[in-house]
Design a protein around this motif. Structure first.
Motif: not given
Length: 876
Positions: A733-745
């Motif tokens: 569920g978390f990666n469903r939102v942040f899969s294309n958001c690189k800044s989370i890393s």
């Protein structure tokens, strides 16, 4: 015209001479063209530059950092003077005592005679620090010291302290110069590391990077040579990756004392700050000169070069010019300049010789630092130290935590708050095309071994960036994603000829918030990256941020309700963890509960994506698992302190009757609730489930020899294996939102927790700080009677009631991760007369609306009712 003619005539005459009689260089070039020599490239051992060389070379000097690189091992002869020499504090002390006794006994008064009497000290230091072999066999750890110790730092500190107490600084300066000679021509020394760490601990390597005066030894000459040592040590240490010294250095850092470890971090950060300050200084000076030229000669299309000698930094502090392609800044800048804060960036000023250089809104551009080898080397070295820090804090058996992990805040470099983080982030993502031509030219001109399109970016070293900068980068990326999704929806609506919502809208009922939310997310999984809008059915509120905050709070409360069975509440730690029994339950509703884990992952991701703070009670272990960091014994002890204490007692037990006392096998037991379809009772039955911690664990007894493996298996079961399925659904569920958001890393586990949950105050909120940033409207000011009463009431209330006030106004009792001073807060006046109405809050804008109450007692009474009885939204 006459001057121009003379220059042209000279050029013509020189050309005729060259044509009539070719010089020696031309002949050599012709000869080289007839007999071409294969040119290879060698990487400089210091700055990493690729230097073209020919096969017949034995050594060369780098044109960037001026270090001599050896291509072939020289035939070295043993020096009889230094063959058996060892550098030690005891030997130095005996030499110093002998020299000082000579001065005293002979009653030397002449300065030259005193210097001559102290010459043995200089000779001893010069012999020691001119040879890396001498340093390699010096300052060895004492007998009984841990194997990971490379240097006896206590003795080394004593050694340097003895030098600083001498009546003259000549021996110390001679030692620095000897180190500089050794670092410029390291020869085979780079195969070793101890000698480098000994030089790295020289005190002035730190102090040359600051403006603070350090004892009577402080001088421009010493500072200049110390700077040379600093940059060489940083570069050599940053290039040890891939060598035999790398693992040895990381191991040494891992078990280094927290004080010394922090000292190393601060020293490298000072070096980075020094280089960035130099860039800032030259940029501001350049802009100042450009403004001056434009004001004097606005009609000129190309300004003439002007004399910069009046602002030459080298004339102010250094008489020794370092071998560097860019001269270091060395002005006596004020302490205010070095301690500059992000709030001062718009009004930063540098005063030099009565002249003021001022730059508003200064930001570091990528072109200013991406090719700076000083900054590149320092960042590489800091990455090694950060890697070592991640290995500190112990493992699943290091329960005593001797090598405590250093907090992420120690690594922050405040000068990077001036970074143009948007541009740096785009370079990191590879989206920057503004400098594409210059990048291509660089690639075409670079050797094949160096030809790559990877550009330097501080985002590659996120531990240097403060939490505020990272949040700013994430807000920038999420805003871009939301705008793209909105534009995509709009174009899709035009193409299909039907309405497509540009927002992700969720309609929920308060009493059915969990099921309604799950249904909405399931049906609109393609809209998760759009800007979120919440609508509570049968409530007229319009979401401008406040309804969204309310939805997050109510939904997380519902998911954490004990009736859902999703989480176990550990009373002793007051923390929640995934239900261990859920994976072993025979309940037919387990699949639905799995969907709730997915929903929770989506909700937490949406909260971060939309910039909202949640009140969660998870242990640090969850955030470490999300960031794929190794778990430690301390993580387990935070969640289960009593069990951890018992495990420690078992590990510390030294008796020979271990198996008799503990009688353990590789198994564990826990309670599981089972709902029976035949049972009419509301409360489910409970049974004890026993699980093996390893294959055939029930047949393996825990002994004194394998108890460590037992503890590892125990912790791994409760933090990993038993919750693997639940955590995997949560991360889906978390990666469903942040899969294309690189800044989370960019965020570490500690920062991720602060980003999601903010900072929780445990005693009192700093309302004085909040008052300093509060804005007033409608006729209120900071001196109004009602405003003074309001702040006095807040200060007098207890912590819980203060939290209710903050939650009433902002929908959360948590302080933002960047501090309460960054919370936009506003107080407005509802009317100029006394009224019996209650205060009103606009949570979308963090705004509190107050009436012009006649007394402090009435204000306190109305405010208390409002903050304790508030629920729901409506129009005013």
């Amino acid at each position: 015209m006459d001057l121009l003619f003379r220059r042209n005539s000279k050029k013509k005459n020189s050309e005729q001479k060259l044509l009539s009689k070719p010089n020696k260089g031309v002949k050599q070039r012709k000869k080289s063209l007839e007999n071409p020599v294969d040119i290879k490239y060698s990487k400089c051992c210091c700055c990493g530059s690729m230097v073209p060389i020919t096969e017949d070379l034995n050594k060369y000097k780098c044109g960037v950092c001026r270090v001599t690189n050896l291509l072939k091992e020289p035939d070295t002869k043993k020096d009889p003077v230094t063959e058996d020499l060892v550098c030690s504090a005891a030997h130095l002390k005996s030499i110093i005592n002998g020299c000082l006794a000579k001065v005293k006994n002979e009653q030397l008064t002449d300065k030259k005679e005193k210097y001559r009497a102290l010459e043995p000290i200089s000779h001893y230091l010069s012999d020691c620090f001119h040879s890396y072999e001498v340093l390699e066999r010096s300052f060895h750890p004492k007998v009984g010291s841990p194997a990971y110790s490379l240097v006896d730092y206590d003795e080394l500190s004593t050694f340097y302290a003895l030098l600083m107490k001498l009546p003259t600084r000549r021996p110390f300066y001679r030692m620095l110069c000897a180190c500089n000679d050794l670092l410029k021509k390291p020869q085979g020394a780079l195969k070793h590391i101890r000698w480098l760490l000994i030089i790295w601990e020289i005190p002035f390597i730190r102090y040359c990077l600051t403006t603070a005066q350090y004892t009577k030894f402080d001088s421009p000459e010493i500072r200049a040579v110390a700077y040379e040592l600093a940059k060489r040590c940083v570069c050599y240490l940053s290039n040890i990756s891939g060598t035999e010294n790398y693992a040895q250095y990381i191991y040494c850092l891992r078990y280094m004392s927290p004080e010394l470890f922090t000292f190393n971090i601060e020293k490298i950060n000072l070096y980075i700050t020094y280089q960035l300050t130099r860039i800032m200084y030259h940029s501001i000076k350049k802009d100042k000169k450009a403004d001056k030229r434009r004001s004097v000669m606005p009609q000129m299309s190309e300004p003439e070069e002007s004399n910069m000698a009046d602002l030459d930094p080298l004339q102010l502090n250094h008489s020794y010019i370092p071998d560097d392609n860019v001269s270091p800044i060395s002005e006596q800048l004020t302490d205010e300049f070095w301690n500059v804060t992000p709030e001062d960036v718009k009004t930063i000023e540098i005063d030099i010789k009565g002249k003021t250089l001022k730059q508003r809104g200064f930001k570091f551009k990528t072109a200013q630092y991406e090719h700076d080898w000083h900054i590149r080397s320092a960042c590489k070295l800091m990455m090694m130290i950060n890697l070592a820090n991640t290995k500190r804090g112990g493992s699943m058996l290091d329960y005593r935590n001797y090598n405590e992990q250093i907090g992420v805040g120690v690594f922050y470099n405040t000068m990077l708050d001036f970074l143009d983080n948007k541009q740096d982030f785009e370079v990191w993502r590879g989206l920057d095309v503004g400098n594409r031509l210059s990048l291509l030219l660089t690639e075409w001109s670079a050797p094949q071994s160096q030809n790559n399109s990877v550009r330097f970016s501080f985002c590659n070293y996120p531990f240097l960036l403060s939490l505020g900068v990272k949040i700013s980068i994430m807000e920038y990326e999420t805003k871009r994603i939301m705008e793209y999704q909105a534009e995509k929806a709009f174009l899709s609506s035009l193409d299909k000829g039907k309405s497509v919502d540009v927002y992700f809208k969720i309609k929920v009922r308060r009493n059915m918030i969990t099921s309604d939310s799950l249904t909405a997310i399931k049906q609109h999984q393609g809209d998760l990256l759009k800007s979120l809008r919440i609508e509570f059915i049968d409530e007229p509120g319009i979401d401008a941020g406040g309804l969204r905050k309310e939805w997050f709070i109510l939904l997380t409360k519902s998911l954490f309700n004990p009736t859902t069975g999703l989480f176990d509440y550990v009373r002793e730690s007051r923390l929640c963890w995934f239900s261990i029994a859920l994976g072993h339950s025979k309940d037919t509703g387990a699949s639905t509960q799995g969907e709730y884990y997915f929903l929770l992952g989506v909700v937490i991701a949406l909260a971060m994506f939309n910039g909202n703070i949640l009140d969660l009670k998870f242990p640090r272990a969850l955030y470490r698992k999300m960031c794929k960091e190794a778990l430690t014994f301390q993580d387990y002890a935070e969640l289960y302190p009593s069990t951890a204490s018992n495990l420690i007692k078992m590990l510390d037990y030294q008796g020979d009757d271990f198996e008799t006392v503990f009688c353990l096998t590789f198994e564990t037991s826990f309670r599981c609730n089972i709902k029976s379809s035949k049972s009419t009772k509301k409360s489910p039955k409970s049974e004890v489930i026993t699980k093996e911690l390893c294959q055939n664990g029930s047949q393996i007894a825990v002994t004194k020899e394998n108890r460590g493996e037992y503890v590892k298996a125990w912790i791994d079961f409760y933090l990993n294996k038993s919750v693997d399925n639940q955590f995997r659904q949560f991360m889906d569920g978390f990666n469903r939102v942040f899969s294309n958001c690189k800044s989370i890393s960019l965020f570490s586990s500690e920062e991720l927790e602060r980003l999601l949950c903010g900072d929780e105050e445990h005693t009192k909120y700093d309302f004085q700080m909040l008052r300093s940033v509060t804005r007033y409207q409608g006729g209120f000011s900071d001196n109004s009677s009602v405003i003074n009463w309001f702040w006095e009431i807040l200060q007098s209330w207890d912590y819980k009631l203060q939290g209710k006030v903050l939650q009433f106004i902002t929908s959360s009792n948590r302080v933002p991760a960047t501090g309460i001073s960054t919370l936009p807060f506003k107080i407005s006046r509802l009317g100029a007369r006394d009224d019996n109405g209650l205060p009103i809050a606009h949570t979308c804008f963090n705004e509190l609306c107050l009436w012009e109450y006649a007394s402090k007692v009435k204000l306190e009474q109305k405010l208390k009712i409002a903050v304790t009885e508030a629920e729901g939204f409506g129009f005013k």
